[in-house]
Design a protein around this motif. Sequence first.
Motif, PDB file in Angstrom:
ATOM      1  N   ARG A 653       0.739  -1.154  -0.001  1.00 61.29           N
ATOM      2  CA  ARG A 653       0.178  -0.047  -0.111  1.00 61.29           C
ATOM      3  C   ARG A 653       0.753   1.261   0.056  1.00 61.29           C
ATOM      4  O   ARG A 653       0.266   2.270   0.003  1.00 61.29           O
ATOM      5  CB  ARG A 653      -0.903  -0.033   1.224  1.00 61.29           C
ATOM      6  N   TYR A 654       2.112   1.140   0.127  1.00 55.96           N
ATOM      7  CA  TYR A 654       3.082   2.297   0.166  1.00 55.96           C
ATOM      8  C   TYR A 654       3.296   2.757  -1.087  1.00 55.96           C
ATOM      9  O   TYR A 654       3.527   2.120  -2.183  1.00 55.96           O
ATOM     10  CB  TYR A 654       4.181   1.948   0.913  1.00 55.96           C
ATOM     11  N   PRO A 655       3.334   4.387  -1.444  1.00 59.90           N
ATOM     12  CA  PRO A 655       3.571   5.092  -2.578  1.00 59.90           C
ATOM     13  C   PRO A 655       5.137   4.895  -2.870  1.00 59.90           C
ATOM     14  O   PRO A 655       5.968   4.587  -2.054  1.00 59.90           O
ATOM     15  CB  PRO A 655       3.174   6.261  -2.427  1.00 59.90           C
ATOM     16  N   LYS A 684       1.185   4.227  -6.645  1.00 67.80           N
ATOM     17  CA  LYS A 684       0.490   3.637  -5.414  1.00 67.80           C
ATOM     18  C   LYS A 684      -0.429   2.641  -5.452  1.00 67.80           C
ATOM     19  O   LYS A 684      -1.454   2.858  -6.478  1.00 67.80           O
ATOM     20  CB  LYS A 684       0.076   4.861  -4.540  1.00 67.80           C
ATOM     21  N   ASP A 695      -4.723   0.079  -8.481  1.00 69.60           N
ATOM     22  CA  ASP A 695      -3.432   0.526  -8.818  1.00 69.60           C
ATOM     23  C   ASP A 695      -3.238   1.707  -9.530  1.00 69.60           C
ATOM     24  O   ASP A 695      -3.806   1.836 -10.540  1.00 69.60           O
ATOM     25  CB  ASP A 695      -2.473  -0.523  -9.691  1.00 69.60           C
TER      26      ASP A 695
END
Length: 855
Positions: A653-655, A684, A695
Amino acid sequence: MKNIFHSIYHQLALSTFVLLFSAVSVVAQSTKVKGTVTDTRTKEPLPYVTVVFAGSTQGVSTDAQGKFSISTTGNFTQIKVSFVGYKTALKTVEPGKEQTINIMLTEDTHMLNEVVLKGNKKTKYRNKGNPAVELIRKVIAHKDQNRVESYDYTEYRQYERMNFYLSNLSEKFKNKRIFKNYQFLFQQQDSAAIGGKNLLPIYMEEKLSDNYYRKVPFAKKQVIEANKQVKYDENFVDNQGLSVYFNRMYQDIDIYDNNISILSNQLLSPIADHAPDFYKFFITDTLKDQSPQLIELSFTPRNTNDLLFEGKLYVTMDGNYAVENARLTANKNINLNFVRQLQATLEFEKNPDGKYHLSQSDLKMDFGLNKNKGGGIYGERKVILNNFVVNTPQPKQTYDGPEQVIASNSENKDDQYWKVRRPDTLAIAQASIYKNMDSLQTIPSFKRTMNLVTLFVAGYKNFGPFEMGPVNTFYSFNPVEGFRARLGGRTTTALSKRYYFETYGAYGTKDQRAKYFLSSTYSLNNKSIYSFPQNYVRASFQHDTKIPGQELQFVQEDNFLLSFKRGENDMWLYNNIFRLDYVHEFSSHFSYNVGLKKWDQSPAGALYFKDLVKNRLTNVNLVQTTELSFELRYAPHEKFYQGKLYRIPIIDRYPIFTLRYNQGIKNLLGGDYNYQNITGNITKRFYLSQLGFTDVSAEGSYIFGKLPFPLMDIHHANQTYSLQLQSYNLMNFQEFVSDHYASINIDHNFNGFLFNKLPLIKKLKLREMIDFKGLWGGVRSQNNPANDPSLLRFPINGQGVPTTYTLNNGPYMEGSVGIGNIFKLIRIDLVKRFSYLDHPDAPEWGIRTLVKFDF
């Protein structure tokens, strides 16, 4: 022992002692009961039935096949079997003995009458007026106060162990000649347990760490003191990546989170904010002899195909409404690929202030291509937390720095260290797995098997210090080169960890020209260049062909399967590219890349470079540039698996943020142009609980300076029949160029949320997707050859029709709807192009396919 007693006591005293001891030992011996619980009327097994020793809190639940196994050293003479909708049964047991007792439960007609309407039709399950739902709403309302994060400071010691086995192995497999002298590798267990009777351990990892949490300012830190892992030959397996991948599959389970990550999917927690909308809840028992009193709350999905758990919660009735114990499983119909069984057990301990913290979690999963039979893989991750301390702040430096710190000597702890500090005892088979796996890798047949797997999966044949491949590039074809043969390879860590060389040679039968590539890399941190964090210098030279505007991810450009393309595909380039790069990564997942690129490109096939000189079009055979580049990248918490060809990210989930700057310098090493190019990208994944995940990738770029179209941004097109998520699947190669643009790519996977609710269709376990790509851009007048004769003309085809355009008339847009998880591997999208349909050979519709392994 008897001689010692003879020296102290008289014979009479000894005889009396032995008689007393014998009487006590009968009581102290272990009582073990196993069996199956079934429905009296249907004879069907009943899963998740509660079985406890009467008068105690020692209990278990039956598994999906209705089987149970329970043991105690206490002096209990009965077991109590209870389940919602059935009469509770009591069965007599013999203390100190192992016995099998099968129980048949009868429906409780009184309880059933409460949910029967006139006409003998059962009422639908309702939330309104349901005491179980009222209770779960109280649990949800008290979530914040029961989370560990409710404290200002916490710290604890954590031990975690992960094991993987080849599971459900037949006796025939076990007795194969290859294992004749290695029967010690196998582990046997109760055939009713997850994984079946015969297991072959293949992997184990242990970690011991100190963990610290601070609420304000927020800080979370893990200091890994010790780490032990089964190590495979690095020529076959990325051990570090394997550990990361397994830990991504088996993440920590926080039942107080709305969503729980399992196998890169997110399953809705039974105490999520909207859990009553997706789960059915039942009060199935009250444990009054507990302190505090516990309510057993059973739950099951409203739709058994959705990504939901089923199981039991044990909720405290002391006003905290905390979870004291949780048992989570998955229905056999759940839309998870390859998962035969899933079982998670969470245990919580009470703090001095009355709140509870997680003390132990145990997640077990069994995988197989066939859900009902055949061999598979069984994995288990056990986590034990102890020395739990709350609201005792540590010095500031304890919380500073990266979230995870690994002690320099973490992998050098001996067996005695682990024996003393490991909070539980390993089974014999587990204790010997490190040694056994080292022995297994010395077996010639095992080495041959690993060589074959590496060849077919990764595409490389290993020869020790050198490996040849990838095999899928040995043969390909295209309109410019005709049949293209290629042979290449690279060195391995068996030659050197610091020095790395790669090369290939290729030849086209149609253009009768040789191509080649050479590169040399030097690691600056005394690690393999594949190891994170990377720190290396690389020099390379490539003389080869390229399609303008083709940009591939995780696949070689001359992969045989990409030889099949739609439409006209005869505008190519011959390139001479010299690169010098310095890459430096940090443990925080921040990195930078400084590079020098000397690029000479010449048109090939039907592509021509022409400019207007004295009102005459003149062929230009060479465009030369020299540029310096600088790239910054930040990918917090990024995890990846290092394959033979690419570092494959494990999406979370992290950019990910990327910023690039390119400076073209005229007259440096023959460069003809001055320009500056700035590009920024943010990628992200957004998890949307039961609606799946999205996405998103957004990018923007601007080029300063005057330059010809081959040096502008040639937008990434795709003329193959494969679905490429980062390319425009109905755009033709070199169809659009820009000196400034902004783009957005959105790909949403519903994870079967809609299909799971359709009769018959839901049995196929299909998943639905939608995708949209938008591209806004243009070419400033100073870079448009229509305004400046000195610039290279945009290409035209054999009929004199332009094939390259600008985006000055609006955005390019395309979208698709897809069906995924076909045969658990295939995604097929129907793609539609929405704009610029008047361009030659511009397809409005297309079908594209993607092969992808997903759980």
